[in-house]
Write a protein that holds these residues in place. Structure first.
Motif, short mmCIF file in Angstrom:
data_model
loop_
_atom_site.label_atom_id
_atom_site.label_comp_id
_atom_site.label_asym_id
_atom_site.label_seq_id
_atom_site.Cartn_x
_atom_site.Cartn_y
_atom_site.Cartn_z
N GLY A 5 0.82 -1.32 -0.01
CA GLY A 5 0.07 -0.08 -0.06
C GLY A 5 0.84 1.37 -0.07
O GLY A 5 0.34 2.32 0.17
N ASP A 6 1.92 0.90 -0.16
CA ASP A 6 3.13 2.22 0.06
C ASP A 6 3.43 2.79 -1.39
O ASP A 6 4.12 4.00 -1.50
N GLY A 7 2.91 2.46 -2.57
CA GLY A 7 3.12 2.96 -3.86
C GLY A 7 4.13 2.28 -4.45
O GLY A 7 4.52 2.86 -5.72
N THR A 8 5.06 1.79 -3.79
CA THR A 8 6.40 1.30 -4.34
C THR A 8 5.94 -0.07 -5.17
O THR A 8 4.88 -0.72 -5.01
N ASP A 9 6.91 -0.58 -5.88
CA ASP A 9 6.64 -1.80 -6.94
C ASP A 9 6.46 -3.12 -5.71
O ASP A 9 5.38 -3.95 -6.07
N ALA A 10 7.04 -3.35 -4.59
CA ALA A 10 6.99 -4.09 -3.76
C ALA A 10 5.60 -3.97 -3.04
O ALA A 10 4.94 -4.77 -2.95
N GLY A 11 5.26 -2.92 -2.68
CA GLY A 11 3.82 -2.75 -2.23
C GLY A 11 2.73 -2.99 -3.16
O GLY A 11 1.75 -3.71 -2.66
N ARG A 12 2.98 -2.78 -4.69
CA ARG A 12 1.75 -3.08 -5.41
C ARG A 12 1.96 -4.60 -5.80
O ARG A 12 0.92 -5.10 -5.62
N VAL A 13 3.02 -5.36 -5.63
CA VAL A 13 3.18 -6.76 -5.73
C VAL A 13 2.38 -7.38 -4.48
O VAL A 13 1.81 -8.41 -4.44
N ALA A 14 2.66 -6.73 -3.25
CA ALA A 14 2.02 -7.12 -2.00
C ALA A 14 0.44 -7.29 -2.30
O ALA A 14 -0.27 -8.01 -1.67
N ASP A 15 0.00 -5.99 -2.70
CA ASP A 15 -1.43 -5.90 -2.92
C ASP A 15 -2.18 -6.96 -3.69
O ASP A 15 -3.17 -7.21 -3.56
#
Length: 161
Positions: A5-15
């Motif tokens: 949820g933080d807008g980073t690539d890792a955050g998008r993948v987690a979402d």
């Protein structure tokens, strides 16, 4: 380091992973509900003297009948008129009785008759015998989590209704 949820690539993948996992959970719950409906139909021939829905209602009466129709309705997720109608049929069959509540004589609560208790116990035994094959196929680890997990899923699904 990125988090969900933080807008980073890792955050998008987690979402996306969480959405996919949620969709798989929803599919599994829907499949469980479907197989439960089919199983109910397959179990009906075991119950020549009562229907599966009536058996569910007898179980609810045993669990919370002294709390009244509202409690039974919430326990079974059936409407109050449906519970009242089915309870009348079970009372006529001699499987349960309506009695005045101890704290409010105008209110009626439900209890099983001796015949109702005996019938419920025997039908539970039949269901348990059928399910014992599935239970035996579980590993020790699966058995240790099966009942708590099923009860938790029941609670989660009940909250959706």
């Amino acid at each position: 380091m990125g988090t969900a949820g933080d807008g980073t690539d890792a955050g998008r993948v987690a979402d996306l992973t969480q959405l996919a996992d949620g969709a798989q959970f929803a599919d599994a719950v829907l499949a469980l509900l479907a197989v439960a409906r089919r199983t109910r139909g397959r179990l009906q021939p075991l119950f020549e003297d009562v229907t599966v829905p009536q058996l569910v209602l007898l179980d609810a009466v045993q669990a919370c009948g002294r709390e009244g129709i509202v409690a039974i309705s919430e326990y079974t997720l059936l409407s109050q008129p449906t519970v009242t109608q089915q309870a009348a049929a079970l009372e006529a069959a001699g499987l349960l009785r309506r009695i005045a509540a101890e704290n409010d004589r105008r209110r009626r609560v439900l209890t099983l008759t001796e015949r109702g208790e005996d019938l419920l116990a025997s039908k539970r035994g039949l269901v348990a015998d059928r399910l014992s094959v599935a239970w035996a196929s579980l590993s020790a680890e699966e058995r240790s989590i099966a009942v708590p997990l099923l009860r938790h899923v029941i609670d989660l699904v009940s909250e959706l209704a």
